[in-house]
Design an enzyme around this catalytic site. Structure first.
Site, PDB file in Angstrom:
ATOM      1  CB  CYS A   4      -0.931   0.017   1.207  1.00  0.00           C
ATOM      2  SG  CYS A   4      -1.800   1.597   1.392  1.00  0.00           S
ATOM      3  CB  CYS A   7       0.745   1.372   4.358  1.00  0.00           C
ATOM      4  SG  CYS A   7      -0.927   0.945   4.899  1.00  0.00           S
ATOM      5  CG  HIS A  46      -4.675  -0.408   4.735  1.00  0.00           C
ATOM      6  ND1 HIS A  46      -4.126   0.301   3.686  1.00  0.00           N
ATOM      7  CD2 HIS A  46      -5.717  -1.098   4.216  1.00  0.00           C
ATOM      8  CE1 HIS A  46      -4.785   0.026   2.587  1.00  0.00           C
ATOM      9  NE2 HIS A  46      -5.756  -0.828   2.875  1.00  0.00           N
ATOM     10  CG  ASN A  86     -12.049  11.405  -4.891  1.00  0.00           C
ATOM     11  OD1 ASN A  86     -13.031  12.137  -4.866  1.00  0.00           O
ATOM     12  ND2 ASN A  86     -10.886  11.803  -5.381  1.00  0.00           N
ATOM     13  CG  HIS A  97      -4.013   4.235   3.145  1.00  0.00           C
ATOM     14  ND1 HIS A  97      -3.121   3.421   3.841  1.00  0.00           N
ATOM     15  CD2 HIS A  97      -4.347   5.215   4.026  1.00  0.00           C
ATOM     16  CE1 HIS A  97      -2.941   3.896   5.063  1.00  0.00           C
ATOM     17  NE2 HIS A  97      -3.676   4.997   5.201  1.00  0.00           N
ATOM     18  CG  HIS A  99      -6.471   9.604   0.009  1.00  0.00           C
ATOM     19  ND1 HIS A  99      -6.657   8.293  -0.386  1.00  0.00           N
ATOM     20  CD2 HIS A  99      -6.726  10.359  -1.080  1.00  0.00           C
ATOM     21  CE1 HIS A  99      -6.998   8.265  -1.660  1.00  0.00           C
ATOM     22  NE2 HIS A  99      -7.056   9.506  -2.119  1.00  0.00           N
TER      23      HIS A  99
HETATM   24  P1  AMP Z   1      -7.494   9.813  -5.179  1.00  0.00           P
HETATM   25  O1  AMP Z   1      -7.520   9.910  -6.677  1.00  0.00           O
HETATM   26  O2  AMP Z   1      -8.613  10.517  -4.496  1.00  0.00           O
HETATM   27  O3  AMP Z   1      -7.327   8.379  -4.737  1.00  0.00           O
HETATM   28  O4  AMP Z   1      -6.205  10.612  -4.721  1.00  0.00           O
HETATM   29  C1  AMP Z   1      -4.932  10.062  -4.720  1.00  0.00           C
HETATM   30  C2  AMP Z   1      -3.988  11.201  -4.705  1.00  0.00           C
HETATM   31  O5  AMP Z   1      -2.715  10.727  -4.341  1.00  0.00           O
HETATM   32  C3  AMP Z   1      -3.819  11.919  -6.056  1.00  0.00           C
HETATM   33  O6  AMP Z   1      -4.186  13.291  -5.915  1.00  0.00           O
HETATM   34  C4  AMP Z   1      -2.344  11.738  -6.364  1.00  0.00           C
HETATM   35  O7  AMP Z   1      -1.775  12.854  -7.007  1.00  0.00           O
HETATM   36  C5  AMP Z   1      -1.761  11.502  -4.998  1.00  0.00           C
HETATM   37  N1  AMP Z   1      -0.516  10.761  -4.966  1.00  0.00           N
HETATM   38  C6  AMP Z   1      -0.239   9.577  -5.589  1.00  0.00           C
HETATM   39  N2  AMP Z   1       1.007   9.178  -5.293  1.00  0.00           N
HETATM   40  C7  AMP Z   1       1.524  10.123  -4.455  1.00  0.00           C
HETATM   41  C8  AMP Z   1       2.780  10.280  -3.807  1.00  0.00           C
HETATM   42  N3  AMP Z   1       3.776   9.373  -3.938  1.00  0.00           N
HETATM   43  N4  AMP Z   1       2.994  11.369  -3.043  1.00  0.00           N
HETATM   44  C9  AMP Z   1       2.013  12.290  -2.902  1.00  0.00           C
HETATM   45  N5  AMP Z   1       0.794  12.190  -3.480  1.00  0.00           N
HETATM   46  C10 AMP Z   1       0.565  11.123  -4.263  1.00  0.00           C
END
Ligand code: AMP
Length: 113
Positions: A4, A7, A46, A86, A97, A99
């Site tokens: 993950c 995580c 998680h 989302n 995960h 957020h």
């Molecule tokens: P969601 O589409 O709501 O699942 O949001 C996931 C978010 O994680 C997106 O806005 C991505 O730009 C962000 N994201 C993905 N990988 C990383 C990372 N390594 N560091 C920071 N943000 C990330």
């Protein structure tokens, strides 16, 4: 949880631009910001998505909102901000995960969908 991404970020195994950390919550800047301020707040434990919030784990969700309010003060978001989560494929969740996106720094769009 193994494999993950968030995580691993919370555990410091994958680098991130951290803005806050305590025992249960981690916050860091989104790698692909959709607004001048775009912070992600995650529980360290998680939880796959908002569909998996229960009476047993909802305490950390409440705490995330306390942290978000504090970050909004620290980041001087007095004119407002948006918190979004989302869930699932229809909700366009790309990282499985839980957020919360904290967005601000410009006038956000009126429409949510
Ligand atoms: P969601 O589409 O709501 O699942 O949001 C996931 C978010 O994680 C997106 O806005 C991505 O730009 C962000 N994201 C993905 N990988 C990383 C990372 N390594 N560091 C920071 N943000 C990330």
């Amino acid at each position: 949880m193994e494999d993950c991404l968030f995580c691993k970020i919370a555990a410091g195994q994958v680098p991130s631009d951290k803005v806050y950390e305590d025992d249960t919550v981690y916050a860091f800047r989104d790698i692909n910001p959709q607004a001048p301020i775009h912070v992600l707040l995650i529980p360290k434990q998680h939880i796959a998505s908002s569909a998996d919030i229960t009476a047993e784990n909802s305490g950390v969700v409440a705490h995330i909102f306390e942290v978000a309010a504090e970050l909004a003060k620290q980041l001087d978001l007095k004119d407002g901000f948006r918190i979004v989560t989302n869930s699932g494929s229809l909700g366009c969740q790309s990282v499985l995960h839980l957020h919360f996106h904290l967005l601000s720094g410009r006038q956000l769009q009126d429409q949510m969908g």
